[in-house]
Structures are given as structure tokens and as C-alpha cells.
Write a protein that holds these residues in place. Structure first.
Motif, PDB file in Angstrom:
ATOM      1  N   GLY A 348      10.395  -2.062  -6.635  1.00 53.22           N
ATOM      2  CA  GLY A 348      10.952  -1.410  -5.629  1.00 53.22           C
ATOM      3  C   GLY A 348      10.101  -0.341  -4.909  1.00 53.22           C
ATOM      4  O   GLY A 348      11.253   0.181  -3.655  1.00 53.22           O
ATOM      5  N   LEU A 349       9.302   0.727  -5.694  1.00 58.08           N
ATOM      6  CA  LEU A 349       8.786   1.315  -4.555  1.00 58.08           C
ATOM      7  C   LEU A 349       8.166   1.049  -3.737  1.00 58.08           C
ATOM      8  O   LEU A 349       7.802   1.700  -2.312  1.00 58.08           O
ATOM      9  N   ARG A 350       7.137   0.089  -4.045  1.00 56.53           N
ATOM     10  CA  ARG A 350       6.001  -0.502  -3.629  1.00 56.53           C
ATOM     11  C   ARG A 350       7.510  -0.641  -1.843  1.00 56.53           C
ATOM     12  O   ARG A 350       6.116  -0.606  -1.180  1.00 56.53           O
ATOM     13  N   GLU A 351       7.829  -1.572  -1.844  1.00 58.72           N
ATOM     14  CA  GLU A 351       9.365  -2.155  -0.490  1.00 58.72           C
ATOM     15  C   GLU A 351       9.238  -0.725  -0.473  1.00 58.72           C
ATOM     16  O   GLU A 351       9.201  -1.003   1.418  1.00 58.72           O
ATOM     17  N   ARG A 352       9.783   0.360  -0.757  1.00 64.69           N
ATOM     18  CA  ARG A 352       9.962   1.480  -0.478  1.00 64.69           C
ATOM     19  C   ARG A 352       8.973   2.364   0.607  1.00 64.69           C
ATOM     20  O   ARG A 352       9.018   2.551   1.581  1.00 64.69           O
ATOM     21  N   SER A 353       7.845   2.254  -0.042  1.00 60.65           N
ATOM     22  CA  SER A 353       6.414   2.904   0.297  1.00 60.65           C
ATOM     23  C   SER A 353       6.098   2.204   1.435  1.00 60.65           C
ATOM     24  O   SER A 353       5.565   3.010   2.481  1.00 60.65           O
TER      25      SER A 353
END
Length: 378
Positions: A348-353
């Protein structure tokens, strides 16, 4: 008139095609088109010739009109070849009118070009077939000296064909747009579900981890130091209320995370887990567009340190372009640049980034543990 939704599947039974929702639109449009055929019916009634020929001609016209009403919804989802053969057969059947009512039968071909336009034939085929019909009309009219007003038949058919083909294109475009809008709506729902699942994980994952740690600490202290255990239980109550408030805000899409707030939460969580924290005293200016993703990375990074690392210390460093969370635990056993991103939280963090034009990297820290880095655009 359109049969865009007359039948949804090629294998749909004939009765279902004729009763499908889109068939009604075709019947209304086709019925309106048949009103103009009253002129041809009157021509047949007032033609010189045997009564038998007139009666048979009118019966054949009735059959052709009925076929015209039915062919639209029937042919809509058939193959191009089947549609073309069916229209050609319909046109050929109309030639049976000539021995009965004479060349005035070419007025019936307005229905032929109408079918060609509305049964979803490729544009070139529709235009080519219509031009052929009009040329044959003109040839037949010329062969009889354009008597009975036949000079107007090719003209009216040409105008009708152009109009019908244009309306058919508009109808198909509308169908395509509706399909695209439905797909956009579906993808929006999928994206919203993914966003909500990320928020739910990020909000509850961190809070529940801290609650778990504090609960374990309170259980150990309850017989050793009841007063301190009571303080830990009170803190657990505060954390659960805060998590519930965060969840409500996330559901309402009003929740805003900041790096400052997450640093305070990280200090509390690491202390509860017995992990030494090395956190910055102040937060430098961060691009507002990346403030949110930096905060989420800090929260998820600290949560992973507490849950998975087995670390004794955690380091957080922040500058105006990047944020790093590192520990001295077990480590990922991979380099910073090529380590896979495991788990729903980091995914999820990669998508947010990516959405914030930032880069997320995971790998081994200088202390031998795990390191999580987010870097904003230059």
C-alpha cells in the motif's frame, strides 16, 4: 431506432431477442419508418392491373414489413457475414414484388437501407451496400423512363441511407460511451476499495500493534506494579478510543496524517515495545504533496519494526526530500534497491508513494537491520 441492447449474447434464444429491452426502441423506430410505406400501399391500390396481383402484392408487402420489424433485434449480435447474408436475402425477396406491382416496388428498398444502417454492419459495408441499392434503383427507374414518380425513389433512398447510417453511428458511439462509463465506474469502485483497505490497514494496524504491546506489558506488571499496570491500561483505553476516532475519520475521508503527529505516536509505540528510539527533534519543511505519504511511511515503518524486526533500537531521519526508518533487527537480507516489497502495508505504501510522485525503497540498514526509505521528487 436502434437495437443496441436488443440482445446481449449471440446465443440468446430468438424469443428472448425479440423481447429484450433494446428491441422496444427498434420497434418504435421501425414502426415510424413504416408509416412512409403508406404511400407505396396507396400506389399499389391505384395501379392498373388485376385485382389478384394487387392482393398478392399487398400480402407480400405485409410479410416484408413484418420481417423488417423482426430482423433488427434478431440480427444485432450475429456475425457480420450472417447479417450481410440476411439483408441480401431480404432485398432479394423484395424482387418478388415486381411481377405483382411493377417497378414501384423500388420504394420498398428504403427499408433495406434502413436495415443496413441499424444492424451494426461495418461502415464500409453499410455504405457499399446502400450505394448498390441506390444504383439498382436508378437503373430500374431509368429503364421505365422514371414513370410513376420513380425519379424521386433513388434520391429519397440516398438521403435516407445517409441519415440512417449517421444515426446508426451515433447509436453505436453512445453504446461504446455507456460501456466506457460503466467500466470507469467499475474501476473507480475498485480503486476506492483499494484505497479504503490501505487506510484501514494503516489506521488499525499501527494502533492495534501498540495496544498489543501495552496489553502484554500491563499483564506482566499487574502482579509486580499494579499502579503502573493501571496506567498502561488507561493508555490502552486512550489508544483504542483514538483508533476508533481515526477509523471514523478514515471512513469519512477526512483523515489527515502529519509527520509531526506520527513522530509523537512512534515515540510512544517504541517505548511501549521496549525499543530504544532515535527520533528527530524537529521536522524540516516537506512538500505538502508528500507530507501524507511521508507520514504513512513513518507509521508503517515503525509498526513493522515493532512487529517483525526483533530490534532493540529504531532510527528515524527526515530531511526536506526523504524519510528513513531503520532498525538493528533481523533485516531483510536484501539490498536497498532490489529488495521485494512484502506485505499489504508496504504494498500500500508503494502505491501511495507512486501517487505522490515519490519513490519507496526497502533494504538493509547500516545497523544490519531493515531500512525503509521514501524519497520525494527533486
Amino acid at each position: 431506432m436502434s437495437t443496441e441492447t436488443a440482445a446481449n449474447e449471440p446465443g440468446m434464444p430468438l424469443r428472448d431477442r425479440l423481447r429484450a429491452h433494446g428491441a422496444r426502441s427498434w420497434y418504435i423506430g421501425a414502426g415510424s419508418g413504416l408509416i412512409w410505406q403508406v404511400i407505396l400501399v396507396f400506389d399499389v391500390l391505384f395501379l392498373d392491373g388485376p385485382v389478384v396481383s394487387k392482393v398478392l402484392g399487398l400480402l407480400l408487402l405485409a410479410v416484408l414489413y413484418a420481417l423488417f420489424m423482426l430482423l433488427g433485434p434478431i440480427l444485432w449480435v450475429e456475425s457480420v457475414r450472417t447479417r450481410l447474408i440476411a439483408v441480401a436475402a431480404y432485398w432479394a425477396a423484395s424482387f418478388l414484388l415486381f411481377p405483382l406491382i411493377g417497378p414501384v416496388a423500388i420504394w420498398m428498398w428504403l427499408l433495406v437501407v434502413s436495415l443496413v444502417a441499424f444492424i451494426n454492419l461495418p461502415l464500409r459495408l453499410a455504405i457499399g451496400f446502400s450505394v448498390l441499392v441506390i444504383l439498382v434503383q436508378g437503373a430500374i427507374g431509368a429503364s421505365v423512363g422514371f414513370t410513376l414518380g420513380l425519379v424521386f425513389a433513388p434520391m429519397v433512398t440516398a438521403v435516407g441511407a445517409a441519415t440512417f447510417i449517421g444515426l446508426g453511428l451515433i447509436s453505436r458511439t453512445n453504446v461504446t460511451l455507456r460501456g466506457a462509463n460503466e467500466e470507469i465506474a467499475r474501476l473507480a469502485v475498485v480503486e476506492e476499495r483499494a484505497r479504503f483497505s490501505r487506510d484501514l490497514h494503516d489506521v488499525l494496524g499501527h494502533s492495534l500493534t501498540v495496544v498489543t504491546m501495552k496489553s502484554e506489558l500491563a499483564r506482566r506488571l499487574i502482579t509486580i506494579d499494579p499502579a503502573k499496570a493501571e496506567l498502561e491500561i488507561a493508555d490502552i483505553e486512550r489508544l483504542t478510543r483514538s483508533a476508533l476516532a481515526d477509523l471514523r475519520l478514515a471512513v469519512s475521508n477526512y483523515r489527515e496524517t502529519t509527520v509531526d503527529a506520527e513522530l509523537v505516536a512512534a515515540k510512544t509505540a517504541l517505548a511501549a515495545a521496549g525499543i530504544q528510539s532515535h527520533l528527530p527533534e524537529s521536522v524540516p519543511a516537506i512538500d505538502p504533496r508528500q507530507q501524507g505519504v511521508f507520514a504513512w511511511v513513518l507509521r508503517e515503518g515503525v509498526t513493522n519494526v515493532i512487529r517483525h524486526s526483533g530490534a532493540t533500537a529504531c532510527w528515524v531521519t527526515i530531511d526536506h526530500r526523504s524519510l528513513t526508518v531503520a532498525d538493528d533487527g533481523r533485516g531483510p537480507g536484501a539490498t536497498l534497491s532490489d529488495a521485494p516489497v512484502p506485505g499489504n502495508g508496504l504494498r500500500g505504501l508503494r502505491e501511495r508513494s507512486a501517487a505522490a510522485a515519490a519513490e519507496l525503497l526497502v533494504g538493509q540498514s547500516p545497523q544490519g537491520g531493515f531500512q525503509l526509505v521514501v524519497r520525494g521528487a527533486a
